[in-house]
Design an enzyme around this catalytic site. Structure first.
Site, mmCIF file in Angstrom:
data_model
loop_
_atom_site.group_PDB
_atom_site.id
_atom_site.type_symbol
_atom_site.label_atom_id
_atom_site.label_comp_id
_atom_site.label_asym_id
_atom_site.label_seq_id
_atom_site.Cartn_x
_atom_site.Cartn_y
_atom_site.Cartn_z
ATOM 1 N N LYS A 174 111.383 35.265 76.695
ATOM 2 C CA LYS A 174 111.280 34.170 75.728
ATOM 3 C C LYS A 174 112.139 34.476 74.505
ATOM 4 O O LYS A 174 111.831 35.379 73.725
ATOM 5 C CB LYS A 174 109.827 33.984 75.270
ATOM 6 C CG LYS A 174 109.651 32.694 74.474
ATOM 7 C CD LYS A 174 108.371 32.653 73.676
ATOM 8 C CE LYS A 174 108.555 32.979 72.218
ATOM 9 N NZ LYS A 174 109.545 32.172 71.498
ATOM 10 N N GLU A 249 109.492 46.543 68.333
ATOM 11 C CA GLU A 249 110.546 46.788 67.337
ATOM 12 C C GLU A 249 110.324 45.779 66.228
ATOM 13 O O GLU A 249 110.449 44.578 66.459
ATOM 14 C CB GLU A 249 111.930 46.568 67.954
ATOM 15 C CG GLU A 249 112.276 47.493 69.095
ATOM 16 C CD GLU A 249 112.402 48.934 68.675
ATOM 17 O OE1 GLU A 249 112.587 49.194 67.464
ATOM 18 O OE2 GLU A 249 112.303 49.805 69.550
ATOM 19 N N CYS A 283 117.711 43.749 60.859
ATOM 20 C CA CYS A 283 116.576 44.617 60.550
ATOM 21 C C CYS A 283 117.040 45.940 59.951
ATOM 22 O O CYS A 283 116.271 46.617 59.279
ATOM 23 C CB CYS A 283 115.754 44.861 61.807
ATOM 24 S SG CYS A 283 116.770 45.511 63.152
ATOM 25 N N GLU A 385 109.629 42.847 53.164
ATOM 26 C CA GLU A 385 110.893 42.495 53.824
ATOM 27 C C GLU A 385 111.281 41.067 53.440
ATOM 28 O O GLU A 385 110.550 40.122 53.729
ATOM 29 C CB GLU A 385 110.730 42.599 55.345
ATOM 30 C CG GLU A 385 112.043 42.470 56.078
ATOM 31 C CD GLU A 385 111.890 42.459 57.594
ATOM 32 O OE1 GLU A 385 110.959 41.810 58.099
ATOM 33 O OE2 GLU A 385 112.721 43.082 58.277
HETATM 34 P P1 NAD Z 1 108.990 36.671 64.608
HETATM 35 O O1 NAD Z 1 108.077 37.841 64.717
HETATM 36 O O2 NAD Z 1 108.543 35.498 63.843
HETATM 37 O O3 NAD Z 1 109.378 36.120 66.067
HETATM 38 C C1 NAD Z 1 109.928 36.972 67.048
HETATM 39 C C2 NAD Z 1 109.627 36.391 68.418
HETATM 40 O O4 NAD Z 1 108.222 36.450 68.641
HETATM 41 C C3 NAD Z 1 110.026 34.919 68.575
HETATM 42 O O5 NAD Z 1 110.490 34.710 69.900
HETATM 43 C C4 NAD Z 1 108.708 34.202 68.353
HETATM 44 O O6 NAD Z 1 108.627 32.950 68.970
HETATM 45 C C5 NAD Z 1 107.737 35.175 69.009
HETATM 46 N N1 NAD Z 1 106.355 35.044 68.540
HETATM 47 C C6 NAD Z 1 105.916 34.577 67.345
HETATM 48 N N2 NAD Z 1 104.558 34.594 67.318
HETATM 49 C C7 NAD Z 1 104.155 35.116 68.502
HETATM 50 C C8 NAD Z 1 102.882 35.385 69.068
HETATM 51 N N3 NAD Z 1 101.766 35.152 68.389
HETATM 52 N N4 NAD Z 1 102.820 35.916 70.303
HETATM 53 C C9 NAD Z 1 103.963 36.197 70.999
HETATM 54 N N5 NAD Z 1 105.203 35.931 70.520
HETATM 55 C C10 NAD Z 1 105.295 35.413 69.279
HETATM 56 O O7 NAD Z 1 110.360 37.273 64.050
HETATM 57 P P2 NAD Z 1 111.650 36.472 63.630
HETATM 58 O O8 NAD Z 1 111.354 35.765 62.352
HETATM 59 O O9 NAD Z 1 112.163 35.739 64.797
HETATM 60 O O10 NAD Z 1 112.682 37.669 63.371
HETATM 61 C C11 NAD Z 1 112.796 38.353 62.160
HETATM 62 C C12 NAD Z 1 112.022 39.653 62.207
HETATM 63 O O11 NAD Z 1 112.468 40.461 63.298
HETATM 64 C C13 NAD Z 1 112.224 40.499 60.974
HETATM 65 O O12 NAD Z 1 110.982 41.028 60.583
HETATM 66 C C14 NAD Z 1 113.137 41.631 61.460
HETATM 67 O O13 NAD Z 1 113.050 42.826 60.740
HETATM 68 C C15 NAD Z 1 112.666 41.799 62.855
HETATM 69 N N6 NAD Z 1 113.667 42.467 63.666
HETATM 70 C C16 NAD Z 1 113.447 43.760 64.036
HETATM 71 C C17 NAD Z 1 114.396 44.448 64.781
HETATM 72 C C18 NAD Z 1 114.183 45.866 65.226
HETATM 73 O O14 NAD Z 1 114.907 46.309 66.099
HETATM 74 N N7 NAD Z 1 113.223 46.581 64.659
HETATM 75 C C19 NAD Z 1 115.562 43.787 65.166
HETATM 76 C C20 NAD Z 1 115.756 42.463 64.766
HETATM 77 C C21 NAD Z 1 114.789 41.808 64.014
#
Ligand code: NAD
Length: 481
Positions: A174, A249, A283, A385
């Site tokens: 997804k 992650e 990130c 963040e």
């Molecule tokens: P998010 O957590 O809102 O969403 C990430 C994914 O999870 C999306 O596909 C979303 O639809 C899904 N999701 C949301 N709620 C969910 C649930 N309850 N159950 C299952 N899936 C769910 O993150 P975002 O806003 O898309 O991305 C930004 C974040 O990602 C920032 O915090 C950033 O630091 C982090 N990030 C981390 C890394 C790493 O490698 N550590 C890399 C890139 C981004």
């Protein structure tokens, strides 16, 4: 309005509910496509297809999987220009960045794990008394899930899918509902490459809908997640009691520590990138910049000058260095931190505003690259963040002092250290609480190295053997001779 479809069993179909969500072009702030708002029924169909495909896919040889993954990488290369444009429109990032980083890296992810699986092996332990041998198999898990965020859409999606498939699992993946376009194209390319039906299934929809359903589905054996710390925690709370393997992650708030003896020009050029690349939505960005006091004023002057030279503009334009942030809610979040920083006594050295471009981009989500000083290390602006083109700068006098600033935070993803003093560099690297340390560089990646964070930034590691270990289960076999 372009309609994105789910890929289930190599068929392209809308959600069983018929519902769609709008997908926005952040450069103009208008919807330009629709993505299925998938339901539990769609997930059940995808999992059923993946389960049916598992016996034959897991029985293929590493060489057969290698060849298919390589073919997919070749197709990504073939479509580089088109994929980069899609990514740029979907996400708001400069086209030049998508073309030079995001899409090439997606192809590299497939090539890397295609090769890696041909070298992956188990272990053997022989015993003398009694005479016996143990060998440890590494077997695929079954149906696994990959959930990815919007900031590096195809890059991070493929970083999970590639090792999962290479290891012999079948996949339900997804992408973020905010940036689903290149995942849709990847689904089409996987069919063209010849992946059998059910091996890769790509479902679209919201986190609270389809995402939650994935976290609780009894037939999904593992979840590889990249996204925010809040969502990672939610997934863990649902998946852990069901004993799924989890790789998380999550967020970061990384220190960029600059000592006065650093290679100044190299540091300045890299710090500009580590602060504002992808509009600060990586990130690994170093959003907390700490500068040894003798260098502080010079750095401040030069860094402001360079930051003001960044070209905020439409992502597809050649001169643009800084595109749009990804969405209206994310824009609001970033702007809200400007108010928080001001209330905490922050001084804005540049930026601090939404940027309004000329029509037709006047509704786009642009933010001026922003530098703030005068804040304490433990204020909200420095602890939470923001994930936008926003950095804070602060002086320090002593090594132990800056180590305290670096570590006194819930996150622990990465850190950069700038110094020519070898002993100090290694000492700092050892003592900083993070999973990834760069000395005199930033975001220099070797796909063999473990990737991930500590504390609230992550559980487990991706990359190299770690990813293949995550996507396999060990089984020890003891044979008495
Ligand atoms: P998010 O957590 O809102 O969403 C990430 C994914 O999870 C999306 O596909 C979303 O639809 C899904 N999701 C949301 N709620 C969910 C649930 N309850 N159950 C299952 N899936 C769910 O993150 P975002 O806003 O898309 O991305 C930004 C974040 O990602 C920032 O915090 C950033 O630091 C982090 N990030 C981390 C890394 C790493 O490698 N550590 C890399 C890139 C981004």
């Amino acid at each position: 309005m372009q309609k994105i479809l789910n890929q289930i069993n190599n068929e392209f179909q809308p959600s069983s509910t018929g519902k769609y969500l709008p997908v926005y072009d952040p450069s103009r702030g208008i919807p330009y496509a629709e993505v299925p708002d998938s339901s539990e029924d769609d997930l059940n169909a995808a999992v059923a297809a993946a389960r049916a495909a598992f016996p034959s896919w897991s029985a293929t040889t590493p060489k057969q999987r290698h060849d298919l993954l390589m073919k997919l990488a070749d197709l990504i290369d073939r479509d580089l220009e088109a994929l980069a444009k899609m990514e740029s429109i979907d996400n708001g990032k400069p086209l030049s960045l998508a073309k030079s980083v995001d899409i090439p890296r997606a192809a590299s992810n497939f090539r890397f794990f295609a090769s890696a699986i041909t070298q992956f092996s188990g272990a053997a332990h022989s015993m003398n008394q009694p005479d016996a041998i143990n060998y440890t198999l590494r077997q695929p898990l079954g149906v696994v899930a990959c959930i990815s965020p919007w900031n590096l859409p195809l890059y991070l999606f493929t970083w999970k899918i590639a090792p999962a498939l290479a290891a012999g699992n079948t996949v339900v993946a997804k992408p973020s509902e905010v940036t689903p376009m290149t995942a849709f194209r990847l689904a089409q390319l996987s069919v063209e490459a010849g992946f059998p039906p059910g091996v890769l299934n790509i479902l679209h929809g919201t986190g609270t809908g389809i995402g939650n359903a994935i976290s609780t589905h009894p037939q999904i054996k593992a979840i590889s997640f990249t996204g925010s710390t809040t969502v990672g925690g939610k997934i863990a709370s649902l998946a852990a009691p069901r004993f799924k393997k989890l790789s998380l992650e999550m967020g970061g708030k990384n220190p960029n520590i600059i000592f006065a003896d650093c290679d100044y020009e190299k540091m300045l050029e890299t710090t500009l990138r580590s602060s504002f690349a992808n509009q600060g939505q990586i990130c690994l960005c170093g959003s907390r910049i700490m500068i040894e006091r003798p260098l502080y004023e010079k750095f401040k002057k030069d860094f402001i000058k360079k930051t003001k030279q960044l070209q905020v503009g439409p992502p597809l334009e050649k001169e643009t260095t800084t595109g749009a942030v990804v969405s209206a809610p994310h824009l609001e979040k970033i702007l809200s931190y400007f108010s928080i920083a001001a209330s905490e006594g922050g001084i804005f050295l540049c930026g601090g505003q939404r940027k309004i471009l000329d029509a037709p981009f006047d509704q786009g989500y642009y933010v001026e690259p922003t530098i703030i000083e005068g804040l304490s290390a433990n204020c909200r602006t420095n602890q939470e963040e923001i994930f936008g083109p926003v950095v804070t700068i602060m002086p320090f006098d002593r090594e132990d002092e800056v180590l305290g600033y670096a570590n006194d935070i819930p996150y622990g993803l990465s850190a950069s250290i700038w110094t020519q003093d070898l002993s100090r560099a290694h000492r700092m690297a050892r003592n900083i609480e993070a999973g990834i340390i760069w000395i005199n560089t930033w975001m220099l990646r070797d796909l063999r190295t473990p990737f991930g964070g500590v504390k609230s930034s992550g559980v487990g590691r991706e990359g190299g053997w770690e990813a293949l270990r995550f996507f396999t289960e060990m089984k020890n076999v003891c044979v008495k001779l």
